[in-house]
Design a protein around this motif. Structure first.
Motif, PDB file in Angstrom:
ATOM      1  N   GLU A 178       1.020  -1.198  -0.094  1.00  0.00           N
ATOM      2  CA  GLU A 178      -0.038   0.294  -0.260  1.00  0.00           C
ATOM      3  C   GLU A 178       0.758   1.087  -0.223  1.00  0.00           C
ATOM      4  OE1 GLU A 178      -3.442   1.925   2.483  1.00  0.00           O
ATOM      5  OE2 GLU A 178      -2.253   0.252   2.872  1.00  0.00           O
ATOM      6  N   GLU A 179       1.804   1.123   0.606  1.00  0.00           N
ATOM      7  CA  GLU A 179       3.045   2.055   0.630  1.00  0.00           C
ATOM      8  C   GLU A 179       3.433   2.626  -0.400  1.00  0.00           C
ATOM      9  OE1 GLU A 179       6.445   4.331   3.761  1.00  0.00           O
ATOM     10  OE2 GLU A 179       6.050   1.388   3.247  1.00  0.00           O
ATOM     11  N   GLY A 180       3.658   1.474  -1.144  1.00  0.00           N
ATOM     12  CA  GLY A 180       4.252   1.756  -2.279  1.00  0.00           C
ATOM     13  C   GLY A 180       3.301   2.497  -3.859  1.00  0.00           C
ATOM     14  N   MET A 181       2.090   1.842  -3.725  1.00  0.00           N
ATOM     15  CA  MET A 181       0.683   1.953  -4.299  1.00  0.00           C
ATOM     16  C   MET A 181       0.441   3.573  -4.013  1.00  0.00           C
ATOM     17  SD  MET A 181      -3.012   0.649  -4.625  1.00  0.00           S
ATOM     18  CE  MET A 181      -3.590   1.424  -2.717  1.00  0.00           C
ATOM     19  N   ALA A 182       0.861   4.250  -2.887  1.00  0.00           N
ATOM     20  CA  ALA A 182      -0.077   5.263  -2.292  1.00  0.00           C
ATOM     21  C   ALA A 182       0.972   6.329  -2.964  1.00  0.00           C
ATOM     22  CB  ALA A 182      -0.206   5.078  -0.850  1.00  0.00           C
ATOM     23  N   GLN A 183       1.912   6.100  -2.775  1.00  0.00           N
ATOM     24  CA  GLN A 183       3.542   6.800  -3.469  1.00  0.00           C
ATOM     25  C   GLN A 183       3.178   7.333  -5.044  1.00  0.00           C
ATOM     26  OE1 GLN A 183       7.264   6.185  -2.894  1.00  0.00           O
ATOM     27  NE2 GLN A 183       8.396   8.041  -3.085  1.00  0.00           N
ATOM     28  N   THR A 184       2.777   6.381  -5.243  1.00  0.00           N
ATOM     29  CA  THR A 184       2.755   6.610  -7.209  1.00  0.00           C
ATOM     30  C   THR A 184       1.915   7.195  -6.890  1.00  0.00           C
ATOM     31  OG1 THR A 184       3.530   4.234  -6.866  1.00  0.00           O
ATOM     32  CG2 THR A 184       2.083   5.486  -8.699  1.00  0.00           C
ATOM     33  N   LEU A 185       0.273   7.308  -6.473  1.00  0.00           N
ATOM     34  CA  LEU A 185      -0.776   8.261  -7.118  1.00  0.00           C
ATOM     35  C   LEU A 185      -0.840   9.525  -6.898  1.00  0.00           C
ATOM     36  CD1 LEU A 185      -4.220   5.064  -5.407  1.00  0.00           C
ATOM     37  CD2 LEU A 185      -2.422   5.308  -7.814  1.00  0.00           C
ATOM     38  N   HIS A 186       0.014   9.770  -5.681  1.00  0.00           N
ATOM     39  CA  HIS A 186       0.070  11.255  -5.096  1.00  0.00           C
ATOM     40  C   HIS A 186       1.230  11.076  -6.282  1.00  0.00           C
ATOM     41  CE1 HIS A 186       1.323  14.425  -2.238  1.00  0.00           C
ATOM     42  NE2 HIS A 186       2.355  13.797  -2.761  1.00  0.00           N
ATOM     43  N   LEU A 187       2.251  10.770  -6.408  1.00  0.00           N
ATOM     44  CA  LEU A 187       2.637  11.206  -7.582  1.00  0.00           C
ATOM     45  C   LEU A 187       2.114  11.779  -8.713  1.00  0.00           C
ATOM     46  CD1 LEU A 187       6.360   9.318  -7.533  1.00  0.00           C
ATOM     47  CD2 LEU A 187       5.990  12.035  -6.716  1.00  0.00           C
ATOM     48  N   LEU A 188       1.006  10.401  -9.166  1.00  0.00           N
ATOM     49  CA  LEU A 188      -0.473  11.095 -10.442  1.00  0.00           C
ATOM     50  C   LEU A 188      -0.904  12.833 -10.282  1.00  0.00           C
ATOM     51  CD1 LEU A 188      -0.746   7.645 -11.296  1.00  0.00           C
ATOM     52  CD2 LEU A 188       0.608   8.678 -12.526  1.00  0.00           C
ATOM     53  N   ASP A 189      -1.254  12.576  -9.274  1.00  0.00           N
ATOM     54  CA  ASP A 189      -1.848  13.613  -9.185  1.00  0.00           C
ATOM     55  C   ASP A 189      -1.278  15.159  -8.547  1.00  0.00           C
ATOM     56  OD1 ASP A 189      -4.222  12.045  -8.038  1.00  0.00           O
ATOM     57  OD2 ASP A 189      -3.469  12.020  -5.945  1.00  0.00           O
ATOM     58  N   SER A 190       0.199  15.261  -8.332  1.00  0.00           N
ATOM     59  CA  SER A 190       1.384  16.410  -8.306  1.00  0.00           C
ATOM     60  C   SER A 190       1.554  16.599 -10.056  1.00  0.00           C
ATOM     61  CB  SER A 190       2.714  15.914  -7.503  1.00  0.00           C
ATOM     62  OG  SER A 190       2.979  14.902  -8.003  1.00  0.00           O
ATOM     63  N   LEU A 191       1.244  15.936 -10.910  1.00  0.00           N
ATOM     64  CA  LEU A 191       1.489  15.973 -12.077  1.00  0.00           C
ATOM     65  C   LEU A 191      -0.112  16.705 -12.285  1.00  0.00           C
ATOM     66  CD1 LEU A 191       4.021  13.040 -13.034  1.00  0.00           C
ATOM     67  CD2 LEU A 191       4.320  16.002 -12.452  1.00  0.00           C
ATOM     68  N   GLY A 192      -0.847  16.112 -12.447  1.00  0.00           N
ATOM     69  CA  GLY A 192      -2.246  16.163 -12.929  1.00  0.00           C
ATOM     70  C   GLY A 192      -2.900  15.468 -13.546  1.00  0.00           C
ATOM     71  N   VAL A 193      -2.005  13.974 -13.646  1.00  0.00           N
ATOM     72  CA  VAL A 193      -2.524  12.781 -14.600  1.00  0.00           C
ATOM     73  C   VAL A 193      -3.333  12.226 -13.630  1.00  0.00           C
ATOM     74  CG1 VAL A 193      -1.764  11.270 -15.055  1.00  0.00           C
ATOM     75  CG2 VAL A 193      -0.236  13.047 -15.685  1.00  0.00           C
ATOM     76  N   GLY A 194      -4.595  11.549 -14.227  1.00  0.00           N
ATOM     77  CA  GLY A 194      -5.658  11.250 -14.287  1.00  0.00           C
ATOM     78  C   GLY A 194      -5.321   9.405 -13.806  1.00  0.00           C
ATOM     79  N   HIS A 195      -5.763   9.326 -13.221  1.00  0.00           N
ATOM     80  CA  HIS A 195      -5.989   7.773 -12.257  1.00  0.00           C
ATOM     81  C   HIS A 195      -7.250   6.742 -12.244  1.00  0.00           C
ATOM     82  CE1 HIS A 195      -5.390   8.356  -8.189  1.00  0.00           C
ATOM     83  NE2 HIS A 195      -4.537   9.691  -8.904  1.00  0.00           N
ATOM     84  N   SER A 196      -7.265   5.203 -12.271  1.00  0.00           N
ATOM     85  CA  SER A 196      -8.269   4.986 -12.148  1.00  0.00           C
ATOM     86  C   SER A 196      -8.063   3.782 -11.802  1.00  0.00           C
ATOM     87  CB  SER A 196      -9.374   5.074 -12.616  1.00  0.00           C
ATOM     88  OG  SER A 196      -9.204   4.514 -14.174  1.00  0.00           O
TER      89      SER A 196
END
Length: 708
Positions: free
Chosen positions: A418-436
């Motif tokens: 979960e820690e690795g996944m959460a960091q990934t999603l946070h990085l995507l958010d910081s770039l404004g890249v949508g994810h699902s």
């Protein structure tokens, strides 16, 4: 002239129907409550440790003395291997402790189950056994949830998402959406009158498990806000010849029984957004199509409500259709990060620079499958044989490539927990890249990513069925009610997610992660909607005589992807096989069975051909499809031109023709147009076949010329 669609909605504070919990039937409510592309996933594990809230209905807590436990037929080898103990209770004074090879049954007062019923069961694995589980029954059928154990049950009545997910020798409160799962398994809602407690130990592994505080917590679950939009035209003024600025005042109406503080995000459909509750926005009357205005409301726990309205600007010059590019698997770790390798020598941009003309700069929106986590945190999955990650700074390549949306619903997003996944999603958010496709629990994993371009609102959904169950890779990779992971690609999840997104978007795009890597196994023997390949269809190695790269999907894979189209997806795009597969025309919709790799460090020549799939979208839906060929050359994708490009397109045409899709390959440029109906194809595009006898001549069998 501005025309607004009429809508009658209650204003803030007006009585509205009670909002559903996040675990309501088929997750319909939670998917309707969908986030914008940049939603930061919030942790939701409220029931991991505390005692029940006052509204919880206790089914059994072992506080009234020893219950009357019977033996489960043909399984309870140690009828006396249990006790009610006060040595290690969860929250009260007593807990049930089971050891040996013991399957116990307790009769309880009948409990009616609704669509959204969620129970919480506390369990403590004192020592690992073959299988430790809890179950419920109605006298006709049974449903079990495994929490731990070395063996994996395969029957459909066993729900195994939690198995091995949490540490031994710790209490954990598992959320069990019994209503949804029973309905999905048996097609009706039961009246539960018996509980099952399982410590399976046929081999004498001396497993021990404790159970406590079984409760119906449906009314205690946090409730997602309900949002609606009202609006009024405030002003209109000319700003040039034939151009007008029209100001519209929007208002967010929110009903939320358990939260008072909310965050707002408006997407006006013309590239402008706002975080005010009641913004005023001016539309420039340029385009002659409808702008879909979206509202996202989030509460303190990250739960979301959403609504849309339509603003039509008329007349003017249109800017439709928009174009959306899709590519396959993107993985920038492993060999790319070696000392002296491509990234260290040339930079992360080198992986994407050659294809910028056909991917990043060639469309309005760019989408890929993100096949790894970007993290320097977490620990590798304890039993998975192959784990992927890339350094956090390498996510800059996604930004450089012009990627706007990614699917994270794949079998590598949680390789580092979960820690690795959460960091990934946070990085995507910081770039404004949508994810699902992935999240801290299945609520967030099932939420769509929305992206609006030129007034067209698109919903992107990601789901995967490569859970690790076929190899018993515990903990499994799919999310559960209070467990992180990807959105599990099974029929009821597909139905709920697509149904909810359809109400909030003009176009619903479903990206799946399914099939067998390289298609090295024969077609599966499972049922029409098998969520996993059968155990006997295991992947084989390159030295096995059955090893081969199949270019067609298996029947089971096609059935599940077709189901997504039947449920309302406008297009279905699949990832995971790592090789190109064909396009299918199904019910007037496109199914892309595999886009192959795009950025990947594999040496198999069969994985080198790749492509960029382009959708042309207007307000009526998807108007056309084209494909551009590419080739992965020394791990770097390049546009494929000349004979190589035509060969890739011709092969795609061959793969697709048996599935009803026709590719018109251009001889002037490396591109092809995909036709779902042959009658729509250019008159110069024909398909034909001929059968003739062969003649032996000069030691060769030769066919006479065939007229096509």
């Amino acid at each position: 002239m501005i025309r607004l669609s009429s809508r009658v909605v209650p204003m803030r504070g007006t009585s509205m129907p009670h909002a559903q919990s996040p675990f309501a039937p088929c997750f319909r409510a939670l998917v309707r409550a969908a986030p914008a592309a940049c939603l930061l996933l919030a942790a939701f594990a409220a029931f991991a440790a505390p005692r029940p809230a006052p509204r919880a209905t206790i089914i059994e807590d072992f506080e009234s003395g020893a219950p009357a436990l019977a033996s489960y037929p043909e399984q309870d080898a140690d009828p006396s291997a249990w006790a009610v103990t006060g040595a290690n209770p969860y929250g009260g004074d007593y807990a049930l402790r089971i050891h040996g090879n013991s399957w116990k049954v307790e009769s309880v007062a009948p409990v009616g189950i609704g669509d959204g019923t969620v129970w919480r069961v506390a369990a403590f694995v004192e020592r690992l056994g073959e299988m430790q589980a809890f179950g419920v029954g109605d006298g006709t059928n049974e449903l079990f949830y495994t929490f731990a154990g070395e063996q994996l049950p395969l029957e459909t009545k066993w729900w195994t998402a939690y198995q091995g997910a949490f540490p031994e020798e710790e209490w954990y409160a598992y959320l069990l959406p019994i209503g949804r799962d029973w309905q999905a398994t048996y097609g009706y809602l039961p009246v539960i009158d018996r509980l099952f407690f399982v410590n399976d130990d046929d081999a004498g592994t001396t497993g021990i498990v404790l159970f406590d505080e079984i409760a119906d917590v449906t009314d205690d679950l946090p409730v997602a806000p309900e949002a609606s939009i009202t609006y009024v035209v405030q002003s209109s003024r000319a700003v040039g010849k034939g151009l007008f600025l029209v100001g519209i005042e929007f208002q967010a109406n929110v009903y939320d029984p358990d939260s008072e503080t909310h965050a707002y995000r408006w997407d006006f459909g013309d590239g402008v957004s706002s975080e005010e509750a009641d913004p005023v926005h001016e539309f420039l009357a340029l385009a002659h199509h409808t702008y879909t205005v979206g509202l996202l409301v989030r509460d303190e726990g990250g739960l979301a409500g959403s609504d849309t309205c339509q603003v039509r600007v008329d007349p003017g010059a249109g800017d439709l259709p928009i174009t959306v590019n899709f590519v396959g698997d993107v993985f920038t770790g492993r060999g790319y990060e070696n000392h002296g390798g491509i990234i260290e020598t040339y930079g992360i941009e080198a992986l994407f620079e050659p294809t910028i003309p056909i991917f990043g700069n060639a469309a309005d929106v760019n989408v890929c499958n993100l096949e790894c986590s970007y993290t320097d945190r977490g620990t590798p999955h304890p039993t998975k044989s192959v784990v992927f990650r890339s350094r956090p700074e390498n996510i800059a390549g996604i930004e450089y490539a012009g990627v706007d949306v990614v699917t994270t619903g794949n079998n590598h997003i949680i390789d580092y927990g979960e820690e690795g996944m959460a960091q990934t999603l946070h990085l995507l958010d910081s770039l404004g890249v949508g994810h699902s496709g992935a999240g801290t629990n299945e609520y967030f994993a099932l939420l769509p990513a929305f992206y609006t371009q030129s007034g067209v609102r698109m919903a992107f959904l990601g789901e995967c069925n490569r859970t690790g169950r076929e190899w018993n890779y515990q903990p499994f990779l799919d999310a559960a009610a209070n467990k992180p992971g990807f959105a599990y690609m099974i029929p009821h999840n597909l139905e709920a997610a697509i149904d909810g997104a359809s109400d909030l978007a003009d176009v619903v795009i479903v990206q799946l992660h399914s099939g067998i890597e390289y298609q090295t196994a024969p077609p599966g023997k499972g049922g029409a909607f098998a969520a996993e390949p059968p155990v006997e269809a295991m992947e084989v190695g390159p030295n096995d005589p059955d090893f081969r790269f199949r270019v067609e999907p298996t029947p089971d894979d096609r059935a599940l992807r077709r189901l997504a189209a039947d449920l309302g997806a406008d297009v279905v795009i699949n990832h995971h096989p790592h090789v190109l597969q064909g396009f299918e025309s199904y019910g007037g919709k496109l199914i892309a069975h595999s886009l192959g790799n795009f950025v990947f460090d594999l040496y198999y020549p069969e994985t080198f051909p790749t492509m960029v799939l382009t959708l042309e979208i207007d307000k009526e839906g998807i108007a056309g499809y084209t494909v551009a060929p590419a080739w992965i050359d020394d791990w770097i994708p390049q546009p494929a031109t000349g004979t190589l490009g035509r060969e890739i397109l011709d092969r795609l045409a061959d793969y697709s023709r048996p599935m009803g899709a026709l590719l018109s390959v251009s001889r002037e440029e490396p591109a092809a147009r995909i036709y779902l109906d042959r009658s729509d194809a250019d008159s110069t595009v024909t398909a034909g076949e001929a059968i003739d006898s062969l003649v032996l001549s000069g030691g060769y069998w030769i066919a006479p010329p065939m007229e096509l």
